[in-house]
Design an enzyme around this catalytic site. Sequence first.
Site, PDB file in Angstrom:
ATOM      1  N   ARG A 173       0.776  -1.225   0.000  1.00  0.00           N
ATOM      2  CA  ARG A 173       0.000   0.000   0.000  1.00  0.00           C
ATOM      3  C   ARG A 173       0.811   1.279   0.000  1.00  0.00           C
ATOM      4  O   ARG A 173       0.274   2.349  -0.343  1.00  0.00           O
ATOM      5  CB  ARG A 173      -0.927   0.035   1.234  1.00  0.00           C
ATOM      6  CG  ARG A 173      -0.171   0.073   2.571  1.00  0.00           C
ATOM      7  CD  ARG A 173      -1.138   0.234   3.750  1.00  0.00           C
ATOM      8  NE  ARG A 173      -1.707   1.545   3.800  1.00  0.00           N
ATOM      9  CZ  ARG A 173      -1.107   2.600   4.357  1.00  0.00           C
ATOM     10  NH1 ARG A 173       0.069   2.502   4.924  1.00  0.00           N
ATOM     11  NH2 ARG A 173      -1.706   3.784   4.353  1.00  0.00           N
ATOM     12  N   GLY A 180       0.282  -1.780  -6.340  1.00  0.00           N
ATOM     13  CA  GLY A 180       1.241  -2.401  -5.437  1.00  0.00           C
ATOM     14  C   GLY A 180       2.145  -3.326  -6.224  1.00  0.00           C
ATOM     15  O   GLY A 180       1.814  -3.740  -7.329  1.00  0.00           O
ATOM     16  N   VAL A 181       3.290  -3.654  -5.657  1.00  0.00           N
ATOM     17  CA  VAL A 181       4.250  -4.503  -6.357  1.00  0.00           C
ATOM     18  C   VAL A 181       4.650  -5.730  -5.539  1.00  0.00           C
ATOM     19  O   VAL A 181       4.799  -6.819  -6.075  1.00  0.00           O
ATOM     20  CB  VAL A 181       5.527  -3.687  -6.702  1.00  0.00           C
ATOM     21  CG1 VAL A 181       6.598  -4.597  -7.280  1.00  0.00           C
ATOM     22  CG2 VAL A 181       5.199  -2.571  -7.669  1.00  0.00           C
ATOM     23  N   GLU A 200       3.733  -8.069  -3.454  1.00  0.00           N
ATOM     24  CA  GLU A 200       3.121  -9.327  -3.030  1.00  0.00           C
ATOM     25  C   GLU A 200       2.889 -10.341  -4.138  1.00  0.00           C
ATOM     26  O   GLU A 200       3.137 -11.531  -3.969  1.00  0.00           O
ATOM     27  CB  GLU A 200       1.837  -9.019  -2.263  1.00  0.00           C
ATOM     28  CG  GLU A 200       2.242  -8.414  -0.924  1.00  0.00           C
ATOM     29  CD  GLU A 200       1.106  -7.813  -0.161  1.00  0.00           C
ATOM     30  OE1 GLU A 200       0.644  -8.453   0.787  1.00  0.00           O
ATOM     31  OE2 GLU A 200       0.688  -6.691  -0.481  1.00  0.00           O
TER      32      GLU A 200
END
Lengths: 285, 760
Positions: B523, B710-711, B713
């Site tokens: 986030r 987002g990146v 996960e």
Amino acid sequence: MRYVAPSTLEEASAFLVDANGNGRVLAGGTDLLVQLRAGMANPDTIVDVKHIDELMTIKEEADGIRIGAAVCGQAMGEHAGLNNTWPGLVEATELIGSTQVQGRASAGGNLCNASPAADSVPAMIAAGAMISVYGPDGHRELAVENFATAPGKTNLKEGELITSIKLPKPAEHSGDAYLRMTPRTEMDIAIVGLGVALTLDSEGTVTAARVGLGAVAPTAMLVKEAGDALVGSKLDDEALERAAEACRKACNPINDKRGTIEYRTKIAGVLLKRVAKIAAERAGS
Amino acid sequence: MAEKTYKWVGTRQPRPDGADKVTGRARFGADFDMPGQLVGKVLRSPHAHANIRSIDTSKAEALPGVKAVMTSADMPDMPDEMAPAGEVMVNLRDVTRNVMAREKALYDGHAVAAVAATTEAIARQALALIEVDYEVLPHVIDVDQAVAEGAPILHENLRTKNVDGAEDTLTNVAARIQFTKGDMDSGWSQADVVIEHAFTTKPVHQGYIEPHAAVASTTEDGQVQLWCSTQGQFNVRGYCAKLLGMETSQIRVTPSEIGGGFGGKTVVYGEPLAIKLSQKAGKPVKIVMTREEVFRGSGPTAAGAMDVKLGATKDGRIVAADLNIRMQAGAFPGAPVGPACMCSFACYDIDNINVVGFDVVSNRPKVAAYRAPGSPVAAWGVESAINMLAEKLGMDQLELRIKNAAREGTKTHYGPTFKDIGMAATLDAAKNSPHYQTPLKPGQGRGVAVGFWFNIGMDSSAACHVGEDGTVTLISGSPDIGGSRASLALMAAEELGVDYQKIRPIVADTASIGFNFLTGGSRVTFATGMAVVQAVREAIDELRARAAKLWEVDVEAVIWEDGCAKPAGSNVGDFEPLSLAEIAVNAGKTGGPINGHAQLNAQGAGPGFGAQIYDVSVDQDTGHVTVDRCTVVQDVGTAIHPDYVEGQLQGGVVQGIGWALNEEYIYNDKGQLENTGFLDYRMPVASDLPMIEPIIVEVPNPNHPYGVRGVGEVPIVPPMAAIGNAIAGATGIRMTDLPMSPPKLSAAIDAARVSEAADD
């Protein structure tokens, strides 16, 4: 806890005798310091042996190479004579730990820690290495395969320490090799470790062979039957299978977090075949 | 879509924390010390499941050098209900019992008492003097055994949520959840081909290099300062306030540099204990976990056992999908079964879906978040089954995925309808990658899998302080676990039009910036990034106002461009542009300090999709798998700092390779964990890994000023199944239980040889 750093064997032995069973030898410390931190060892006296010249040198002698007990793996790896004659032992030693550990950990320490999975030990057994011990009764010698008696236990008597490891001068057309099975490529403990040293005649027939096997029994061991199975052969499939079977038979492992009985036994045979071939290639070249 | 061009966003700048980290100056949790500080140590249960009849601490208290001893009796009990703590809804009854056992020890390593002493040696001695009278109970480790009839029951008060008639039944099943879409009967009736299989995963630890560490200092008037390694200082504050019956304003939490978190540092362990011990001793107390304590006492991710069923038409259209997944929560409810169920089929456009999940407790550490919690577990089953379907249909594994990919307008089984997503673009990039175009070498197998994560928004605050020389301090409250300081500074530089190096980003304590939800859910670059952009824009408005004042024109007549205030047009007047530095130096004369602040609840996080390709070789004699090549493709929205984005993709893959091949917890028959260190908990080392080739796909998120999704996960979702698929390609053997370790794969290869021989 007392730290002492003697410069002679006599002093070192005397300190160990004084400690009355509560002394520990410190070479590289890669096992001892970990045990101290984990509360597994709590000695009264720590005897640092790195100031004893004899323990810190590699010496080429007429009938072989003598490695001081506290010489680190890095120094062994950089020694040209050792690399030329016993590359398998050098490989085995260089598998121990990380680069940082390599700069500290010694073959003598690997022997004294008496782990059945010690990487350098099967290679030393295969090479026919002899251990020189000094203690209150003077010097004595014994074969590497007779040194460890149980996991963590050796037949060093009170006040004794290893001074050096003597590797014989190999015969013409000899070669050695060591492989281990670990789930990771490095920074791991052998599930099985296996060393082979052998000699070929001009026809490529094996005239002598010794097999050292680790991590599959309470101590690393010499598997004489495996070596015998290779002698007289040109490492044909049948001979290799007989030697592999001898290795599997010699296994007396446990199921633990590092491997199962079944897997360890199987891999002992797999490694025998692979290691023998590498050793023979080196012997022939 | 029009390509935006940026000066700073998308460039690879030096990281703000780089110099400190390479020189060893960076202060991590254990690097903080206070004068007079005591050493705190925790006594842990050696039993997997035991009633605690009594705890006698008198001998420990009498030991010279011991300044405080605590047990759960020193903390108030909490009601059995969900309550907010730092914006996370938690059951405080469970949380207080997890940080310190009350009536029962529920896992090997469960904290039961703690001491503070003048030295570590005395603290250890004191622990040995604490007498705990345990009544050892039968235990259960495995999730399906915990569900079985007659299993040892962990909690007398637990009843299965969402199941009618469960009120009277003692159980280890905390909840049942279900998501459905379409009509399953109709789906199965359309299917020409059906695949049905069971899969399991093992719990794995996040494996952060830095163990948990906290220093607490309390004062007689009730104020607390806490320094700790955490992903969320505001959440630590919230948890500690609730657990200790304090007000949040009394607790000031400063996050240290963090040596990895991956979700595992979103909860509290030693932090409330350090505070309580400090209160009792009247001195600062420092608690640092050992690695053994990290493994025994801190959360791994949940594991799952699942049954997957897929139906497809002959031409490869998936028409029905069913998943039943049991997830282990550890000792207290709260497995990420919701996300697992929701993510399971999110990559696909399937008309008929039924997903049922169970949250199951067993005698293991309570799980904590780990990169995309739940999603990799479900993906292991679903993505393996997709390949089994492809094999049965005789279709290429990537083509089958392309054919069924979720697209704009796909309605998910958990509710939302996707807009502006990059699943198809990601699959196309994978298909066109040099890797997928390269033929395999003999003996190799190739596997593909895809993955999904929602990404989240939530609360963020940020401030932008303009210094008198025109440099800028950028303040957020989001611990930097993946490069957020660099990303936030890049966005600020872009907005302000000044050099990136003129902006110093920091992570502030709980008293120095407004609330920030923890760093998690991918986030921060999205949500805190939005707050930063707003804060900077507020500062820019102020800078324009000051220029307007100097020029004696309306603020509307001043624009901000290339780091300068400029007249909006020639009719405004003939003014030379005023730089940030020129305005800043005169700020005192034009109205005082120039700052910008923002606080928001970020909406519109962009869903993330990824695809990964692996080539592996298998040693047929030992079962050892070598990953020869790996390509990781992901839609990241916009890569603000491409180095960090690539690092996130590669890092997720590395952890996924460990999860796939070797990582597992090994318990003995007493339920005690046997591999409590990195030697026997086998995460990959560098030589276990190939070069991991990242391919960044950018489908901008329209809800963010720079298009950020987002990146961090998504990249851990596909590896396990993709590697399993590659192994199937190399050996013809379908592995269904993780990890695919050498002994297991070797046994499977041998079994296949035996059965082949029998067939001949």
